[in-house]
Design a protein around this motif. Sequence first.
Motif: not given
Length: 73
Positions: A47-68
Amino acid sequence: PNPNTGEFTVKLDNFVKGKIEISNYLGQIVKDIQIYSNVSIINLENEIEKGVYFVKFITNDKQRTLIEKIIIE
C-alpha cells in the motif's frame, strides 16, 4: 518490530476509541484507520513505499495523542 515490512500490531493497555493516522516524513497522511479494539493488526504491505513513517494514535475525544516512528523496508 522496527524496521518492518509494513505489517505491525498496535496494542493499547486500556481500550480507548480512536484512530490511527500514518503519515510520511512530509506530514502527509497516507492511511487513516479507525480502531475498534485494544489490539489491531495494521498491514500496509503493497500500500505504501519503503521509508520512514509516523504512526499517530488519537483518541476520539482528542484528549490523548501518541506518535511513534516506524521504518518500512
